[in-house]
Every structure is written in structure tokens, then in C-alpha cells.
Design an enzyme around this catalytic site. Structure first.
Site, PDB file in Angstrom:
ATOM      1  N   TYR A  40      38.772 -36.528  62.114  1.00  0.00           N
ATOM      2  CA  TYR A  40      39.902 -36.133  62.942  1.00  0.00           C
ATOM      3  C   TYR A  40      40.937 -37.267  63.033  1.00  0.00           C
ATOM      4  O   TYR A  40      40.599 -38.396  63.342  1.00  0.00           O
ATOM      5  CB  TYR A  40      39.444 -35.757  64.371  1.00  0.00           C
ATOM      6  CG  TYR A  40      40.632 -35.658  65.279  1.00  0.00           C
ATOM      7  CD1 TYR A  40      41.497 -34.570  65.171  1.00  0.00           C
ATOM      8  CD2 TYR A  40      40.960 -36.690  66.157  1.00  0.00           C
ATOM      9  CE1 TYR A  40      42.638 -34.505  65.922  1.00  0.00           C
ATOM     10  CE2 TYR A  40      42.110 -36.623  66.928  1.00  0.00           C
ATOM     11  CZ  TYR A  40      42.940 -35.528  66.803  1.00  0.00           C
ATOM     12  OH  TYR A  40      44.084 -35.479  67.543  1.00  0.00           O
TER      13      TYR A  40
ATOM     14  N   ARG B 167      44.298 -32.586  80.646  1.00  0.00           N
ATOM     15  CA  ARG B 167      45.010 -32.482  79.364  1.00  0.00           C
ATOM     16  C   ARG B 167      45.605 -31.113  79.075  1.00  0.00           C
ATOM     17  O   ARG B 167      46.169 -30.888  78.008  1.00  0.00           O
ATOM     18  CB  ARG B 167      44.023 -32.822  78.230  1.00  0.00           C
ATOM     19  CG  ARG B 167      43.603 -34.262  78.197  1.00  0.00           C
ATOM     20  CD  ARG B 167      44.608 -35.114  77.487  1.00  0.00           C
ATOM     21  NE  ARG B 167      44.663 -34.834  76.065  1.00  0.00           N
ATOM     22  CZ  ARG B 167      45.768 -34.891  75.328  1.00  0.00           C
ATOM     23  NH1 ARG B 167      46.930 -35.180  75.861  1.00  0.00           N
ATOM     24  NH2 ARG B 167      45.727 -34.638  74.034  1.00  0.00           N
TER      25      ARG B 167
ATOM     26  N   HIS C  83      37.512 -36.106  70.343  1.00  0.00           N
ATOM     27  CA  HIS C  83      37.666 -34.748  69.799  1.00  0.00           C
ATOM     28  C   HIS C  83      36.376 -33.929  69.895  1.00  0.00           C
ATOM     29  O   HIS C  83      35.940 -33.307  68.924  1.00  0.00           O
ATOM     30  CB  HIS C  83      38.215 -34.794  68.373  1.00  0.00           C
ATOM     31  CG  HIS C  83      39.309 -33.796  68.130  1.00  0.00           C
ATOM     32  ND1 HIS C  83      39.098 -32.636  67.439  1.00  0.00           N
ATOM     33  CD2 HIS C  83      40.598 -33.767  68.517  1.00  0.00           C
ATOM     34  CE1 HIS C  83      40.222 -31.946  67.404  1.00  0.00           C
ATOM     35  NE2 HIS C  83      41.147 -32.603  68.061  1.00  0.00           N
TER      36      HIS C  83
ATOM     37  N   ARG D 272      47.640 -44.253  70.905  1.00  0.00           N
ATOM     38  CA  ARG D 272      46.293 -43.754  70.655  1.00  0.00           C
ATOM     39  C   ARG D 272      45.835 -44.268  69.302  1.00  0.00           C
ATOM     40  O   ARG D 272      46.540 -44.099  68.295  1.00  0.00           O
ATOM     41  CB  ARG D 272      46.315 -42.215  70.654  1.00  0.00           C
ATOM     42  CG  ARG D 272      44.948 -41.602  70.644  1.00  0.00           C
ATOM     43  CD  ARG D 272      45.018 -40.114  70.393  1.00  0.00           C
ATOM     44  NE  ARG D 272      45.184 -39.829  68.968  1.00  0.00           N
ATOM     45  CZ  ARG D 272      45.077 -38.613  68.436  1.00  0.00           C
ATOM     46  NH1 ARG D 272      44.822 -37.571  69.194  1.00  0.00           N
ATOM     47  NH2 ARG D 272      45.244 -38.424  67.139  1.00  0.00           N
TER      48      ARG D 272
ATOM     49  N   GLU E 287      42.562 -30.170  76.733  1.00  0.00           N
ATOM     50  CA  GLU E 287      43.577 -29.565  75.856  1.00  0.00           C
ATOM     51  C   GLU E 287      43.183 -28.164  75.399  1.00  0.00           C
ATOM     52  O   GLU E 287      44.050 -27.376  75.041  1.00  0.00           O
ATOM     53  CB  GLU E 287      43.892 -30.469  74.658  1.00  0.00           C
ATOM     54  CG  GLU E 287      42.731 -30.662  73.710  1.00  0.00           C
ATOM     55  CD  GLU E 287      43.068 -31.587  72.548  1.00  0.00           C
ATOM     56  OE1 GLU E 287      43.581 -32.677  72.799  1.00  0.00           O
ATOM     57  OE2 GLU E 287      42.814 -31.205  71.397  1.00  0.00           O
TER      58      GLU E 287
ATOM     59  N   TRP F  50      34.520 -29.764  65.752  1.00  0.00           N
ATOM     60  CA  TRP F  50      35.599 -30.516  65.082  1.00  0.00           C
ATOM     61  C   TRP F  50      36.519 -31.157  66.098  1.00  0.00           C
ATOM     62  O   TRP F  50      36.813 -30.666  67.108  1.00  0.00           O
ATOM     63  CB  TRP F  50      36.443 -29.608  64.162  1.00  0.00           C
ATOM     64  CG  TRP F  50      37.464 -30.436  63.442  1.00  0.00           C
ATOM     65  CD1 TRP F  50      37.259 -31.280  62.392  1.00  0.00           C
ATOM     66  CD2 TRP F  50      38.864 -30.539  63.762  1.00  0.00           C
ATOM     67  NE1 TRP F  50      38.419 -31.912  62.031  1.00  0.00           N
ATOM     68  CE2 TRP F  50      39.420 -31.478  62.873  1.00  0.00           C
ATOM     69  CE3 TRP F  50      39.679 -29.966  64.737  1.00  0.00           C
ATOM     70  CZ2 TRP F  50      40.774 -31.837  62.895  1.00  0.00           C
ATOM     71  CZ3 TRP F  50      41.016 -30.300  64.784  1.00  0.00           C
ATOM     72  CH2 TRP F  50      41.564 -31.235  63.853  1.00  0.00           C
TER      73      TRP F  50
ATOM     74  N   GLU G 274      51.677 -37.024  76.107  1.00  0.00           N
ATOM     75  CA  GLU G 274      51.465 -37.201  74.677  1.00  0.00           C
ATOM     76  C   GLU G 274      52.705 -36.727  73.924  1.00  0.00           C
ATOM     77  O   GLU G 274      53.274 -35.688  74.240  1.00  0.00           O
ATOM     78  CB  GLU G 274      50.250 -36.384  74.217  1.00  0.00           C
ATOM     79  CG  GLU G 274      49.976 -36.527  72.731  1.00  0.00           C
ATOM     80  CD  GLU G 274      48.777 -35.724  72.223  1.00  0.00           C
ATOM     81  OE1 GLU G 274      48.197 -36.104  71.198  1.00  0.00           O
ATOM     82  OE2 GLU G 274      48.419 -34.707  72.882  1.00  0.00           O
TER      83      GLU G 274
ATOM     84  N   GLU H  45      39.282 -39.657  75.441  1.00  0.00           N
ATOM     85  CA  GLU H  45      39.612 -38.223  75.533  1.00  0.00           C
ATOM     86  C   GLU H  45      38.526 -37.341  74.922  1.00  0.00           C
ATOM     87  O   GLU H  45      37.954 -37.678  73.879  1.00  0.00           O
ATOM     88  CB  GLU H  45      40.926 -38.033  74.761  1.00  0.00           C
ATOM     89  CG  GLU H  45      41.399 -36.613  74.659  1.00  0.00           C
ATOM     90  CD  GLU H  45      42.704 -36.522  73.876  1.00  0.00           C
ATOM     91  OE1 GLU H  45      43.427 -37.545  73.775  1.00  0.00           O
ATOM     92  OE2 GLU H  45      42.995 -35.453  73.348  1.00  0.00           O
TER      93      GLU H  45
ATOM     94  N   ASP I 153      40.739 -40.602  71.076  1.00  0.00           N
ATOM     95  CA  ASP I 153      40.335 -39.193  71.160  1.00  0.00           C
ATOM     96  C   ASP I 153      39.015 -38.998  70.412  1.00  0.00           C
ATOM     97  O   ASP I 153      38.949 -39.205  69.199  1.00  0.00           O
ATOM     98  CB  ASP I 153      41.434 -38.323  70.527  1.00  0.00           C
ATOM     99  CG  ASP I 153      41.252 -36.843  70.813  1.00  0.00           C
ATOM    100  OD1 ASP I 153      40.173 -36.445  71.293  1.00  0.00           O
ATOM    101  OD2 ASP I 153      42.208 -36.085  70.534  1.00  0.00           O
TER     102      ASP I 153
HETATM  103  C1  GCO Z   1      45.498 -34.199  70.478  1.00  0.00           C
HETATM  104  C2  GCO Z   1      44.725 -33.069  69.886  1.00  0.00           C
HETATM  105  C3  GCO Z   1      45.316 -32.412  68.688  1.00  0.00           C
HETATM  106  C4  GCO Z   1      44.527 -31.167  68.293  1.00  0.00           C
HETATM  107  C5  GCO Z   1      45.436 -30.107  67.781  1.00  0.00           C
HETATM  108  C6  GCO Z   1      44.712 -28.832  67.441  1.00  0.00           C
HETATM  109  O1  GCO Z   1      44.884 -34.933  71.213  1.00  0.00           O
HETATM  110  O2  GCO Z   1      46.684 -34.284  70.236  1.00  0.00           O
HETATM  111  O3  GCO Z   1      43.370 -33.337  69.817  1.00  0.00           O
HETATM  112  O4  GCO Z   1      45.471 -33.292  67.614  1.00  0.00           O
HETATM  113  O5  GCO Z   1      43.551 -31.441  67.351  1.00  0.00           O
HETATM  114  O6  GCO Z   1      46.434 -29.869  68.719  1.00  0.00           O
HETATM  115  O7  GCO Z   1      45.619 -27.844  67.130  1.00  0.00           O
HETATM  116 MG    MG Z   2      42.938 -34.401  71.702  1.00  0.00          MG
END
Ligand code: GCO
Ligand code: MG
Length: 400
Positions: A159, A281, A210, A147, A260, A400, A337, A234, A208
Site C-alpha cells: 500500500y 477519519r 491500512h 505521511r 476512512e 488490503w 489529508e 492510522e 497508515d
Molecule cells: C488514505 C487512504 C487511501 C485509500 C483510498 C482507497 O489514507 O488516504 O488509505 O489511500 O487507500 O482512498 O480508495
Molecule cells: Mg488511510
């Protein structure tokens, strides 16, 4: 085999982890991950104050029944705190069942469908040269899929890059990061063009977003990245509004991964049924445990959607072990991951899973194959730490 007691263990071996430990009347011990980054103590209390008293004396074998009892019996359903708490009980009960039968957990899930799991890890850099050095280091470590996250000119911390990258310990107040969507959208395609030129067509590359874009912005980015053939893009939008993904989906063939922050199948029901994504995810830790994730992934399979379970450093090795056992047993595994763990974390949990040449295997120890070193945990007490928050240049709070 009855549940004798349920304990909640909180430790910070470099970052906070919440672990549920169940012991049965004949002495079998099971572990479950209850870590919810930045809201750890809420889950710890949910398990300690509201679940443990209900479970003492209950038959440990009846995992499905206990799951339904905790989910339906609370009246209040879903949500990350509730589902992480239930997940940790569920994981610990699967651990106990497999240990009491003397088999690794994947054997109870139908055995293996593959030898090992393709994983991806993170490469980050403040600029493109620093990122490419990180990619080369990851490749030297054996990772096949990577990634890529890069700093955006003019934005100090974003991020995956900068001060809070890795979101570990020591942020007793959330750090404020500044975000600029147009600057990001201009820069990221040029980074992937350079990355393809540097590393070739074959390396599986991921990215990602995010949750930072609106649907129309996400559609544009997915389209602009199409020539670089990403393995996945992602979290392009905050996905509470699942229907928003239709726009992104119809605009491009860049594969999409989402989920996620989802906690139940219901959070993803529409994007699965409408085939708006390619990878789900959700993690075992935040998705209600092995019982619930198995169902979610089976449901996803009927829509040609594969697993891409969340595996950052804040899913503990217990949650990671559960994902690996599940991953080797399901047919629609996609990729796992693997954020990686610091040494103190590996010492605390002593996991049986192994990473070799970019592939994970669960190991053959009975159960999940994880331990908990109480003495070590005592040396690493909980330390409040928060994820950053995002603001636009004018101070507006952004995702975020
Ligand atoms: C990822 C995620 C993490 C999150 C984190 C928040 O793709 O691994 O986005 O980096 O930001 O798990 O607690
Ligand atoms: Mg993520």
C-alpha cells in the site's frame, strides 16, 4: 426553490469521479461528490435510478428533512454505496443553499473558527533514501505534516508504494500484492528512527497501516513506534470490531486515527465513546454528507476527538471542498489529508480552495466553490479500475 433535476456525471480525468448535480427551478446549480473508488457505477445507479426520481419537485431548502427522507425512507440503512449517494445529494443541497444566499458554505456552518487548515500529504519511497527524497520534496512544496510509507525489503508492491500507488486509472482487474506482517513490523520502526534522525523532532509524521494487523500486532507496533512520537498511526486494524481497539489503546500512547471506511456515526460510536482513537477519519463523501459529518464530529468533540478527514485523490475536489468548509467551521478540527490532484482534475472542477505553505483555505466563492466542465468531462470517459487485493505469501487473502 424546488429541485428541477438531479444528474449523475461520471468522468475519468486520470481517475474516476462520480458527481451529482442538482438544478433548482430558478436555475441554481449544486454539486456533490459520490465517488466510491472501484465501485463507482453502483453509486451512480443508486443516485440516478433510485434518488433522482424521488427528489424532482421537492423543496431544495429542506436539507435535514431530505437527508432523513433518503436515510430512513429507504428502509435499508448505512453502507458505503447508500451513504455516498446520500452524501452527494446533501453536499449539492448545501452548495445550492449557500449559493442562493451568496455566501461560502462555511458561513452557514457557523463561520470560521480558524484562519486555515493544517494539512498532511504523502511521501513514499521503495526504500529509505527514496522516501527521504520524497519527504524533502514535500517540505519544499511547503507541507508541514507528512505521511511516510516505505517499501519493505522483500515485498515488491505494498500500500502506498509501488505499481498501484495512488490507485489511479488502468487497473481493469485488481492487482495482487503480497504481504508479510512480521517483515513489515520489523522494518517500520527502523524507518521512523532514521526519519527522526534525519528530519528532527518537530516534523509532524504520520503512518497508515491500512487495516493490516491483528489487535495484538497493532498493539505491538503502536508501542514500538512510541519513541518516534507520531502525529498519528492510522487504521492499525480492520475496525469492524471496534472493541478490538481497546488492546491497542491500553498498550501505548501513540495517537490513533481510524474511520476512512466508516459511513455513519454508528460505525464509530464505540471507539468514540470509549475514547479509543484521537482522530476520526470519516470523509464528507463517504460519511453521509455535510449534515451527517457535522453531527459525527460534534459527537466526537465531546470525547476530545478531533477531525482527520480522509482526503486522498479519490475524494473528488467537490468532497474536498466540503471537508475544508466543515474544517474551518468546527472547533475540534485536527488535520486535513490532502493527497493532491492532477491538473486535468483541477481543470474539470476548478475549485476555489487554495493550498499555501501546507495550509488549506476554502476560498470566498459562494457555495462549495467548485464547478463542473461538461465539455472537458466528455473527453475523459469512465474507465473501470480497481484497488489492489492483498495475499499472504501462501496465497491467503489478507486485508488490503
Ligand atoms: C488514505 C487512504 C487511501 C485509500 C483510498 C482507497 O489514507 O488516504 O488509505 O489511500 O487507500 O482512498 O480508495
Ligand atoms: Mg488511510
Amino acid at each position: 426553490m424546488k429541485i428541477r433535476n438531479v444528474e449523475v456525471l461520471v468522468a475519468c480525468p486520470g481517475r474516476n469521479f462520480v458527481t451529482t448535480r442538482i438544478t433548482t427551478d430558478d436555475g441554481v446549480v449544486g454539486l456533490g461528490d459520490a465517488t466510491l473508488n472501484g465501485r463507482e457505477l453502483a453509486v451512480a445507479s443508486y443516485v440516478k435510478d433510485h434518488l433522482a426520481p424521488l427528489l424532482e419537485g421537492v423543496e431544495a431548502e429542506n436539507i435535514e428533512r431530505i437527508w432523513q427522507y433518503l436515510y430512513r425512507g429507504a428502509y435499508w440503512r448505512r453502507g458505503p454505496v447508500t451513504m455516498a449517494a446520500i452524501a452527494s445529494i446533501d453536499m449539492a443541497l448545501w452548495d445550492i443553499k449557500a449559493k442562493s444566499l451568496g455566501v461560502p458554505l462555511y458561513q452557514l456552518l457557523g463561520g470560521r473558527t480558524r484562519r486555515h487548515l493544517l494539512t498532511y500529504t504523502h511521501a513514499t519511497g521503495r526504500d529509505i533514501p527514496e522516501l527521504f527524497d520524497a519527504v524533502r520534496r514535500r517540505q519544499e512544496q511547503g507541507f508541514k505534516a507528512i505521511r511516510l510509507q516505505v517499501g519493505i525489503p522483500g515485498l515488491a508492491d505494498i500500500y502506498g508504494v509501488g505499481t498501484a500507488a495512488g490507485h489511479t486509472a488502468g487497473f481493469a482487474k485488481p492487482l495482487v500484492e503480497v504481504w508479510d506482517t512480521p517483515a513489515y513490523m520489523r522494518f517500520v520502526p527502523s524507518m521512523f528512527e532514521a526519519a527522526r534522525n534525519e528530519f528532527g523532532a518537530e516534523v509532524p509524521m504520520l503512518h497508515d497501516v491500512h487495516h493490516r494487523l491483528s489487535p495484538i500486532e497493532a498493539a505491538r507496533l503502536a508501542k514500538d513506534l512510541e519513541p518516534y512520537r507520531l502525529f498519528w498511526l492510522e487504521d492499525v486494524t480492520p475496525a469492524e470490531n471496534q472493541e478490538a481497539l481497546r488492546l491497542v489503546r491500553s498498550a501505548s500512547t501513540t495517537p490513533l486515527a481510524i474511520g476512512e471506511v466508516f459511513n455513519t456515526l454508528w460505525d464509530a460510536q464505540e471507539i468514540l465513546q470509549k475514547q479509543y482513537i484521537d482522530y476520526l477519519r470519516m470523509s464528507v463523501t463517504h460519511g453521509g454528507g455535510v449534515t451527517a459529518m457535522r453531527k459525527a464530529l460534534d459527537f466526537a468533540a465531546t470525547f476530545h476527538i478531533r477531525s482527520g478527514m480522509h482526503g486522498p485523490e479519490d475524494v473528488s475536489p467537490v468532497g474536498m471542498a466540503a471537508a475544508i468548509h466543515l474544517g474551518v467551521s468546527i472547533h475540534n478540527f485536527g488535520i486535513q489529508e490532502y493527497g493532491g490532484y492532477r491538473e486535468s482534475t483541477m481543470e474539470l472542477f476548478n475549485p476555489a480552495f487554495e493550498l499555501k505553505d501546507g495550509y488549506l483555505t476554502p476560498g470566498e466563492r459562494p457555495g462549495l466553490g467548485v464547478d463542473y466542465d461538461d465539455a472537458l468531462a466528455e473527453r475523459h470517459p469512465y474507465s473501470a479500475s480497481y484497488l489492489p487485493v492483498n495475499e499472504l505469501r501462501d496465497g491467503t487473502v489478507h486485508d488490503w
